[in-house]
Design an enzyme around this catalytic site. Structure first.
Site, PDB file in Angstrom:
ATOM      1  N   MET A 112      13.823 -10.585 -40.898  1.00 27.96           N
ATOM      2  CA  MET A 112      12.378 -10.794 -41.045  1.00 27.96           C
ATOM      3  C   MET A 112      11.938 -11.729 -39.925  1.00 27.96           C
ATOM      4  SD  MET A 112      12.349 -11.051 -45.182  1.00 27.96           S
ATOM      5  CE  MET A 112      14.097 -11.389 -45.233  1.00 27.96           C
ATOM      6  N   HIS A 153      19.005  -8.562 -43.001  1.00 27.76           N
ATOM      7  CA  HIS A 153      17.591  -8.185 -43.107  1.00 27.76           C
ATOM      8  C   HIS A 153      16.803  -9.141 -42.220  1.00 27.76           C
ATOM      9  CE1 HIS A 153      13.813  -7.836 -45.918  1.00 27.76           C
ATOM     10  NE2 HIS A 153      13.610  -7.341 -44.713  1.00 27.76           N
ATOM     11  N   MET A 209      14.906 -15.262 -41.881  1.00 29.58           N
ATOM     12  CA  MET A 209      13.449 -15.469 -41.741  1.00 29.58           C
ATOM     13  C   MET A 209      13.195 -16.515 -40.663  1.00 29.58           C
ATOM     14  SD  MET A 209      12.292 -15.642 -45.717  1.00 29.58           S
ATOM     15  CE  MET A 209      13.059 -14.639 -46.998  1.00 29.58           C
ATOM     16  N   MET A 223      10.341  -2.154 -48.601  1.00 25.34           N
ATOM     17  CA  MET A 223      10.142  -3.443 -49.285  1.00 25.34           C
ATOM     18  C   MET A 223       9.299  -3.233 -50.548  1.00 25.34           C
ATOM     19  SD  MET A 223      11.744  -5.837 -47.717  1.00 25.34           S
ATOM     20  CE  MET A 223      11.093  -7.225 -48.658  1.00 25.34           C
ATOM     21  N   ASP A 272      19.234 -12.562 -45.803  1.00 23.06           N
ATOM     22  CA  ASP A 272      17.820 -12.606 -45.411  1.00 23.06           C
ATOM     23  C   ASP A 272      17.597 -13.609 -44.295  1.00 23.06           C
ATOM     24  OD1 ASP A 272      16.420 -10.721 -47.176  1.00 23.06           O
ATOM     25  OD2 ASP A 272      17.207 -11.983 -48.782  1.00 23.06           O
ATOM     26  N   SER A 331      21.334 -10.426 -52.817  1.00 21.55           N
ATOM     27  CA  SER A 331      20.688 -11.200 -51.760  1.00 21.55           C
ATOM     28  C   SER A 331      21.081 -12.662 -51.911  1.00 21.55           C
ATOM     29  CB  SER A 331      19.173 -11.066 -51.877  1.00 21.55           C
ATOM     30  OG  SER A 331      18.568 -12.110 -51.153  1.00 21.55           O
ATOM     31  N   HIS A 345      23.598  -8.961 -48.893  1.00 16.00           N
ATOM     32  CA  HIS A 345      22.308  -8.876 -48.211  1.00 16.00           C
ATOM     33  C   HIS A 345      21.943 -10.279 -47.729  1.00 16.00           C
ATOM     34  CE1 HIS A 345      18.275  -7.078 -47.565  1.00 16.00           C
ATOM     35  NE2 HIS A 345      17.797  -8.238 -47.980  1.00 16.00           N
ATOM     36  N   ASP A 361      14.072  -3.589 -51.906  1.00 19.02           N
ATOM     37  CA  ASP A 361      14.317  -5.028 -51.851  1.00 19.02           C
ATOM     38  C   ASP A 361      13.095  -5.776 -52.370  1.00 19.02           C
ATOM     39  OD1 ASP A 361      15.070  -7.613 -51.198  1.00 19.02           O
ATOM     40  OD2 ASP A 361      14.937  -7.325 -49.028  1.00 19.02           O
TER      41      ASP A 361
END
Ligand code: DX5
Ligand code: ZN
Length: 223
Positions: A72, A70, A38, A141, A36, A9, A34, A175
């Site tokens: 979010m 990913h 957000m 998660m 992330d 990540s 990965h 994760d």
């Protein structure tokens, strides 16, 4: 069972040198990267959007890296085109963030990406049973999404066990808080895609950690 994939990540990397950090992980033997995303709304933190992903993609050798995005974010429908355009390979949205899951999955597939669905620690696994046959991956998660460096929640492992027994060929990702101390329990439960931020990026030798994570998943698959 699908093959082991280790996905560092980049949230735990140096954001001033993202392309370098990605290259460093690929050289250390990672299978996926990965990423992330957000939005400060679905989770109480902000990271990056498609423009930054476009830049990283442009800075890496072509066809060399798999971008596991990913998402979010609230309203995950909003960003599918942008991430397809930016070079995302997989668009993993949160189950909790939308109500029209099938339509979103179709949209992701129609734009040439793999589709993943993620569930937070408090979301029951039954929620994704009907989606499992139409997605490419389920992300269970193992921390509350929003921040790296949190403690692995082993109480999420029964969800992985249930999914693995019902869907032997499915990619199941875990994760949050994964590393040498927690990989045994996740691998034993049947996870085959391992996200690791802190444990890989902060290691003296990331390649050693990546190799250990992979070896542990593969050893459990042979059992
Ligand atoms: C948390 C993110 C994770 C995080 C993992 O919301 O989804 O990908 O970066 O970091 P570690 O491995 O440090 O828990
Ligand atoms: Zn993540």
């Amino acid at each position: 069972m699908p093959e082991a994939k280790i996905a560092p990540s980049i949230l735990a990397g140096d954001f001033a040198n993202l392309a370098h950090e990605c290259t460093r992980m690929m050289k250390a033997g990672s299978d996926w990267l990965h990423i992330d995303i957000m939005d400060g709304h679905f989770v109480p933190n902000l990271t990056i959007g498609a423009p930054v992903v476009t830049c990283i993609r442009g800075a890496l050798p072509k066809g060399d890296s798999f971008f596991d995005c990913h998402m979010m974010v609230s309203n995950p429908e909003q960003w599918v085109e942008d991430f397809a355009q930016a070079g995302g390979d997989q668009y993993c949205f949160h189950y909790e963030a939308t109500t029209n899951h099938e339509a979103l999955i179709d949209k992701i597939h129609s734009l040439g990406m793999r589709a993943g669905v993620a569930i937070k620690p408090g979301t029951p696994v039954e929620a994704v049973f009907d989606l499992a046959p139409i997605v490419d991956m389920i992300l269970v998660m193992t921390v509350e999404p929003g921040f790296g460096g949190q403690k692995f929640r082993k109480e999420c492992m029964p969800k992985v066990e249930i999914l693995r027994s019902k869907f032997p060929e499915l990619d199941i990702e875990v994760d949050g808080g994964l590393g040498p101390d927690t990989i045994d329990i996740a691998a034993e439960a049947g996870a085959n895609v391992i996200v690791a931020g802190t444990s890989v990026f902060k290691a003296n030798d990331p390649s050693e950690v990546i190799a250990l994570l992979r070896k542990t998943v593969e050893a459990n698959q042979k059992k």
